[in-house]
Each structure stands twice: as C-alpha cells, then as structure tokens.
Scaffold this motif. Sequence first.
Motif, short mmCIF file in Angstrom:
data_model
loop_
_atom_site.label_atom_id
_atom_site.label_comp_id
_atom_site.label_asym_id
_atom_site.label_seq_id
_atom_site.Cartn_x
_atom_site.Cartn_y
_atom_site.Cartn_z
N PRO A 138 0.11 -1.00 0.01
CA PRO A 138 0.30 -0.32 -0.68
C PRO A 138 0.95 1.78 0.26
O PRO A 138 0.56 1.79 0.54
N LEU A 222 -10.92 3.85 -0.92
CA LEU A 222 -10.09 2.63 0.28
C LEU A 222 -11.14 2.18 1.56
O LEU A 222 -11.21 0.85 1.90
N SER A 225 -12.30 -2.14 -0.62
CA SER A 225 -11.38 -1.97 -0.54
C SER A 225 -11.55 -3.77 -0.86
O SER A 225 -10.25 -4.30 -1.71
N TYR A 229 -9.14 -3.39 -4.59
CA TYR A 229 -7.73 -3.94 -3.73
C TYR A 229 -7.65 -4.71 -3.58
O TYR A 229 -7.08 -5.21 -2.80
N LYS A 233 -5.54 -5.47 3.11
CA LYS A 233 -5.87 -4.89 3.66
C LYS A 233 -5.15 -3.49 3.73
O LYS A 233 -4.30 -3.12 2.98
N ILE A 234 -5.78 -1.69 4.22
CA ILE A 234 -5.47 -0.78 4.05
C ILE A 234 -4.66 -0.72 5.68
O ILE A 234 -5.65 -1.13 6.31
N LYS A 239 -6.12 4.78 5.51
CA LYS A 239 -6.85 5.71 6.21
C LYS A 239 -7.38 6.29 7.47
O LYS A 239 -8.56 7.71 7.09
#
Length: 287
Positions: A138, A222, A225, A229, A233-234, A239
Amino acid sequence: MDVSVIVPFYNNVNWLYDAINSINESPHLSYEVIIVNDGSNEIIDKSRFVNSNNAIRIIEQPNQGPGKARNNGIDLAVGEYIAFLDSDDLFVKNKLSKQIQYMKDNNLQWCHSSYIKFYENKNEELVDNSCYSGMIFPKCLAYNPIATPTVMVKRVALENPTKRFSETMRFGQDGFMWSQLAANYSVGVISEPLSLVRMRGTNATLKARNHLYVKSNMYNYLKQSDKYYNGKKIPAIIKAIFAIADFNYKIIDLIYRNWENDTSVEILARLLYSTQYLALKFYKIKK
C-alpha cells in the motif's frame, strides 16, 4: 496489434499534433492511436499527423473528463499492450518498443519509467523513478511518483478483475488506477526517461486544495477495499490520514463555494493539508 496508445484530448490542438508526432517507432511494431476527443470544440486535422501510416482513430464524446476518456479508449483498444499519452506530453524515440521488450523479458503485467519535466521557459528536470518498483501497495497510497505517459500495461491485466480510471475525480484518476494495479501486480521500472511531461502553472498537482480533493475521493475507494483492492488490507494509519483529508476538503469546499477567493482558499488548504502531508511523508520514510 502490439500496442494501443490512448490519448484523451480537450483543447490546444497544436500540442496534440506534437504529442502524436512524438511517437517514433520501428516499422516492425504495430500500434494504433486512439484519440478520445473529450468535448473539445477544436477541429483535429488528421493530415497534421506525420505517422499516419499507423491506425489513428478519433473517438468523440461529450466532455466527461480524462478518466472517462481513457476508459472509453481502453474499451476500444485491440493492442496486446496499452500505453497512455496525454495530449500535451511527448514520447521519446522507441518508447513503446523498449517497454514491450522489457515487460516480455521480465514477465510483467505493467511497468513505468523515469521521465523528464519540461517547462515553458525551456528548462528541463529529470524525475528518476528507477527505485520505484516491485510490490508497491500500500506504499503507493502515500507516495506514488508514476506519471501517466510513462505507463504501459497488458490489456488482460485490466480485465480480470476490471480496473479502470475513476470517472468521478477531476484530478487523481490515474493514481487510483495505479493503486488498483499495484494491489494485484508487481510493477517494473525502466530507469531511462522515456516520456516528457509538460509542466504548466495550471498543473493540478501544484495545489493543496487539489491534494485534499484527491485524498477525499480516494478515501471512498479505500473503504471499498474488497471491490477495488483485491481484498488487501488498508493500513489503519493510511485510512485515518485520508479520513482527515476528507473532512478538511469538505471544509475547504464549503468555504470556496461561499467565498470563491482562490488565493485565500489555497492558503487555508495548505494549512489544513500540512499535517496529512507530513504524516504521509513519515509513512513513506518508515516503509
């Protein structure tokens, strides 16, 4: 067809001619150029393109922004690879051939390169991106130096799962696309500068208000996700930073709509964005 070059266009047609004519490749490379006219009222004269032996398609759409224009181009592309060229930027000689060979040699789904910024006063500045490669997600959410005209991607990498530019963001649509690709694939980089990026006073990346705008819009992505994505995991700190930027942008937007003083609003935006900027810079250093 080896590669499709997608060029969104909105005004300043002479720069468009320079951009298309900067594509200078070996006759052995088959490529098409898809110009997506995003509602410009300027006439595009195809006779001004010196490399008209290759397929040049002009697609018309009402003004909907560069994200929509690029997405329409992707949907129409037939090349195995896709490259992006903004209508005010330039490619160096054999840019496409070099990237395709590099991607084949390294079994890559996408790559980018270093590039040169060029200014109206004729000054130039090298942006060396040679260290920005591998699994950049990330980290790319905090720091992403990839310039759109340097990117090449395999068309199949955009299809499963589908990845497209944001069509709701006025700025930062490209960073959203690169973050989606980064969540799925390792990125390669060519240290040689293969593109020239025109720098003007109106460049969106120069304004703090635009940085807040981008982070605010990215915050909404975000929070989804799983959709965008690949379920990655962000990090909580990322965040939190983007959530603060989202809140600050709403303040700035409210003030601007009631005040409309660009200079004063930009000063306030810089003050509000400074903490998020420093936090992202610290995150980048730690990573």
